[in-house]
Write a protein that holds these residues in place. Structure first.
Motif, short mmCIF file in Angstrom:
data_model
loop_
_atom_site.label_atom_id
_atom_site.label_comp_id
_atom_site.label_asym_id
_atom_site.label_seq_id
_atom_site.Cartn_x
_atom_site.Cartn_y
_atom_site.Cartn_z
N VAL A 159 0.83 -1.20 0.00
CA VAL A 159 0.00 0.00 0.00
C VAL A 159 0.86 1.25 0.00
CG1 VAL A 159 -1.77 1.28 1.27
CG2 VAL A 159 -1.88 -1.21 1.16
N ASN A 160 1.99 1.20 0.69
CA ASN A 160 2.83 2.39 0.78
C ASN A 160 3.43 2.79 -0.56
OD1 ASN A 160 2.37 2.50 3.53
ND2 ASN A 160 4.18 1.25 4.03
N LYS A 161 3.48 1.88 -1.50
CA LYS A 161 4.05 2.18 -2.81
C LYS A 161 3.02 2.74 -3.78
CE LYS A 161 7.62 -1.44 -2.56
NZ LYS A 161 8.19 -2.63 -3.22
N ALA A 162 1.78 2.78 -3.40
CA ALA A 162 0.72 3.25 -4.32
C ALA A 162 0.82 4.76 -4.50
CB ALA A 162 -0.63 2.87 -3.76
N ALA A 163 0.65 5.19 -5.75
CA ALA A 163 0.62 6.63 -6.10
C ALA A 163 -0.31 6.80 -7.29
CB ALA A 163 2.00 7.15 -6.39
N VAL A 164 -1.50 7.31 -7.02
CA VAL A 164 -2.53 7.39 -8.05
C VAL A 164 -2.95 8.85 -8.22
CG1 VAL A 164 -4.78 6.59 -8.78
CG2 VAL A 164 -3.32 5.10 -7.37
N LYS A 166 -33.38 38.57 -6.57
CA LYS A 166 -32.51 37.44 -6.28
C LYS A 166 -31.23 37.56 -7.08
CE LYS A 166 -35.64 34.47 -7.52
NZ LYS A 166 -36.33 33.19 -7.80
N SER A 167 -30.16 37.14 -6.46
CA SER A 167 -28.86 37.14 -7.13
C SER A 167 -28.24 35.76 -6.95
CB SER A 167 -27.95 38.23 -6.56
OG SER A 167 -26.78 38.36 -7.33
N LYS A 168 -27.73 35.20 -8.05
CA LYS A 168 -27.17 33.85 -8.02
C LYS A 168 -25.69 33.89 -8.37
CE LYS A 168 -31.55 31.78 -9.50
NZ LYS A 168 -32.20 30.93 -10.54
N PHE A 169 -24.94 33.03 -7.68
CA PHE A 169 -23.51 32.87 -7.94
C PHE A 169 -23.21 31.38 -8.06
CE2 PHE A 169 -24.23 36.53 -5.19
CZ PHE A 169 -23.62 37.56 -5.89
N SER A 170 -22.44 31.06 -9.05
CA SER A 170 -22.08 29.65 -9.28
C SER A 170 -20.58 29.54 -9.49
CB SER A 170 -22.83 29.10 -10.49
OG SER A 170 -22.51 27.73 -10.70
N MET A 171 -20.00 28.47 -8.92
CA MET A 171 -18.55 28.25 -9.02
C MET A 171 -18.29 26.77 -9.26
SD MET A 171 -15.53 29.79 -8.73
CE MET A 171 -15.82 31.25 -7.74
N ARG A 172 -17.54 26.48 -10.31
CA ARG A 172 -17.10 25.10 -10.58
C ARG A 172 -15.64 24.96 -10.16
NH1 ARG A 172 -18.28 24.04 -16.73
NH2 ARG A 172 -17.45 26.18 -16.81
N VAL A 173 -15.37 23.88 -9.45
CA VAL A 173 -14.04 23.68 -8.87
C VAL A 173 -13.50 22.34 -9.37
CG1 VAL A 173 -12.69 23.55 -6.74
CG2 VAL A 173 -14.76 25.00 -6.83
N ARG A 174 -12.24 22.38 -9.72
CA ARG A 174 -11.53 21.16 -10.14
C ARG A 174 -10.14 21.19 -9.51
NH1 ARG A 174 -11.90 17.52 -14.54
NH2 ARG A 174 -9.90 16.52 -15.06
N CYS A 175 -9.86 20.15 -8.72
CA CYS A 175 -8.58 20.05 -8.02
C CYS A 175 -7.86 18.76 -8.41
CB CYS A 175 -8.77 20.06 -6.51
SG CYS A 175 -9.62 21.55 -5.88
N THR A 176 -6.55 18.85 -8.49
CA THR A 176 -5.72 17.68 -8.81
C THR A 176 -4.95 17.27 -7.55
OG1 THR A 176 -5.46 18.42 -11.09
CG2 THR A 176 -3.87 16.80 -10.27
N VAL A 177 -5.05 16.02 -7.22
CA VAL A 177 -4.39 15.49 -6.02
C VAL A 177 -3.84 14.10 -6.32
CG1 VAL A 177 -6.57 14.55 -5.12
CG2 VAL A 177 -4.69 15.02 -3.55
N ILE A 178 -2.76 13.76 -5.66
CA ILE A 178 -2.14 12.45 -5.84
C ILE A 178 -2.31 11.65 -4.56
CG2 ILE A 178 0.02 11.18 -6.28
CD1 ILE A 178 0.98 13.57 -7.89
N LEU A 179 -2.94 10.48 -4.73
CA LEU A 179 -3.14 9.57 -3.60
C LEU A 179 -1.87 8.72 -3.43
CD1 LEU A 179 -4.75 7.99 -1.44
CD2 LEU A 179 -5.74 6.66 -3.33
N THR A 180 -1.23 8.88 -2.27
CA THR A 180 -0.02 8.12 -1.98
C THR A 180 -0.21 7.38 -0.67
OG1 THR A 180 0.99 10.01 -0.85
CG2 THR A 180 1.48 9.72 -3.19
N GLY A 181 0.31 6.17 -0.65
CA GLY A 181 0.17 5.38 0.57
C GLY A 181 0.96 5.92 1.73
N LYS A 182 2.00 6.69 1.45
CA LYS A 182 2.82 7.21 2.53
C LYS A 182 2.16 8.35 3.28
CE LYS A 182 7.19 6.02 0.26
NZ LYS A 182 8.49 6.55 -0.23
N LYS A 183 1.16 9.00 2.66
CA LYS A 183 0.54 10.17 3.31
C LYS A 183 -0.89 9.89 3.76
CE LYS A 183 1.40 14.30 2.09
NZ LYS A 183 1.52 15.61 1.41
N LEU A 184 -1.18 8.65 4.03
CA LEU A 184 -2.53 8.34 4.55
C LEU A 184 -2.71 9.00 5.92
CD1 LEU A 184 -2.96 4.56 3.60
CD2 LEU A 184 -3.98 6.57 2.51
N GLY A 185 -3.80 9.66 6.06
CA GLY A 185 -4.10 10.35 7.31
C GLY A 185 -3.50 11.72 7.41
#
Length: 302
Positions: free
Chosen positions: A246-251, A271-290
């Protein structure tokens, strides 16, 4: 010339003695105005002219008053039913005149009311447009602060149709900072589900709770994003060895969602409306669980 004698003086004096007054003879006929005056005042010759004028005037007044009474008697109805009919006609005529006056005044009043209503509508519309335009300057501020992968497991299993494949279970939390900079309205915030994808394959999802944010305030929202027994079908080669190491996983993963804010400035009229679309990139690594992954520089906001 000869001197006067007593007899002459006496004869002269007797000739100038006043005579007895004559009595006027009245005739039965229609007298004229001049004769009427003589008939009325002939027996008293010593009456002065002013008294003659004073006594004469009532006669003319009486004749004029009698003439007016006669003309009025012609105009007045001679029976109760005729009198009622005359009164009804008079009242109807007065009512018609009053109705005409009221109709004229009512028409002018209606025009004034229409004008006042139109002016109020225009001013109110302009006021609402000003509020709506001013609200657009207070766009909510959204910042995805961090994301923590609590754990993930990859194990063999079967999907719902019985096809054998690797199954993934994933638990994570996302921390989002939200700020409402508006000075005169609050906002009601909703969100689409937060989803974690590996390209087109969805691995986990979570729903943010609705909330209302007061004016000039901020908060931190924590949302749980998890997936349970998600079939991989070999679509994630980076997790091929995750069962044993598991510690070697990097996705590389993508976090996507949309945040919607709605402001009721003047009830539901503005009425006033506001909309925001969010897109984030993250890497799942076994070493940083928690441990938190900093996403302040890893997100794109549209």
């Amino acid at each position: 010339m000869h001197a006067k004698t007593d007899s002459d003086g006496t004869s002269v004096d007797t000739s100038w003695q006043p005579r007895s007054p004559r009595r006027l003879v009245y005739y039965v006929q229609s007298p004229s105005n001049h004769d009427m005056e003589k008939m009325s005042y002939g027996s008293s010759p010593t009456v002065s002219p002013p008294h003659l004028y004073y006594h004469c005037s009532p006669i003319h007044h009486s004749r004029e008053s009698s003439t007016s009474r006669f003309s009025n008697s012609l105009k007045m109805p001679r029976s109760l039913s005729a009198w009622k009919h005359t009164r009804i006609n008079d009242e109807d005529g007065g009512d018609h005149d009053g109705d005409a006056d009221e109709d004229g005044g009512g028409g002018a009043r209606k025009v004034k009311l229409y004008f006042i209503g139109l002016l109020f509508f225009v001013l109110f519309t302009v006021f609402c447009l000003i509020l709506w335009g001013a609200s657009k300057a207070y766009k909510p501020e959204i910042l995805v602060k961090s994301m923590v992968f609590e754990n993930f497991y990859v194990q063999a299993g079967n999907d719902q149709t019985g096809v054998p494949t690797d199954m993934l279970s994933l638990n994570s939390t996302v921390k989002i900072h939200y700020r409402n900079p508006a000075t005169f309205f609050a906002v009601h915030v909703t969100s689409t589900p937060l989803e974690i994808h590996y390209f087109q394959l969805k691995l986990a999802s979570g729903q943010m709770k609705k909330f209302s944010q007061p004016r000039k305030s901020r908060r931190t929202v924590v949302t749980v994003v998890h997936g349970s027994q998600v079939p991989l079908y070999g679509g994630v080669p980076h997790l091929a060895d995750a069962r044993e190491h598991v510690n070697k996983a990097a996705v590389p993963l993508n976090l996507t969602f949309s945040l919607r804010s709605r402001a009721y400035i003047l009830g539901r009229l503005v009425k006033s409306k506001f909309s925001m679309r969010v897109r984030c990139t993250v890497i799942l690594t076994g070493k940083k669980l928690g441990k938190p992954h900093n996403l302040t520089e890893a997100c794109v906001y549209h």
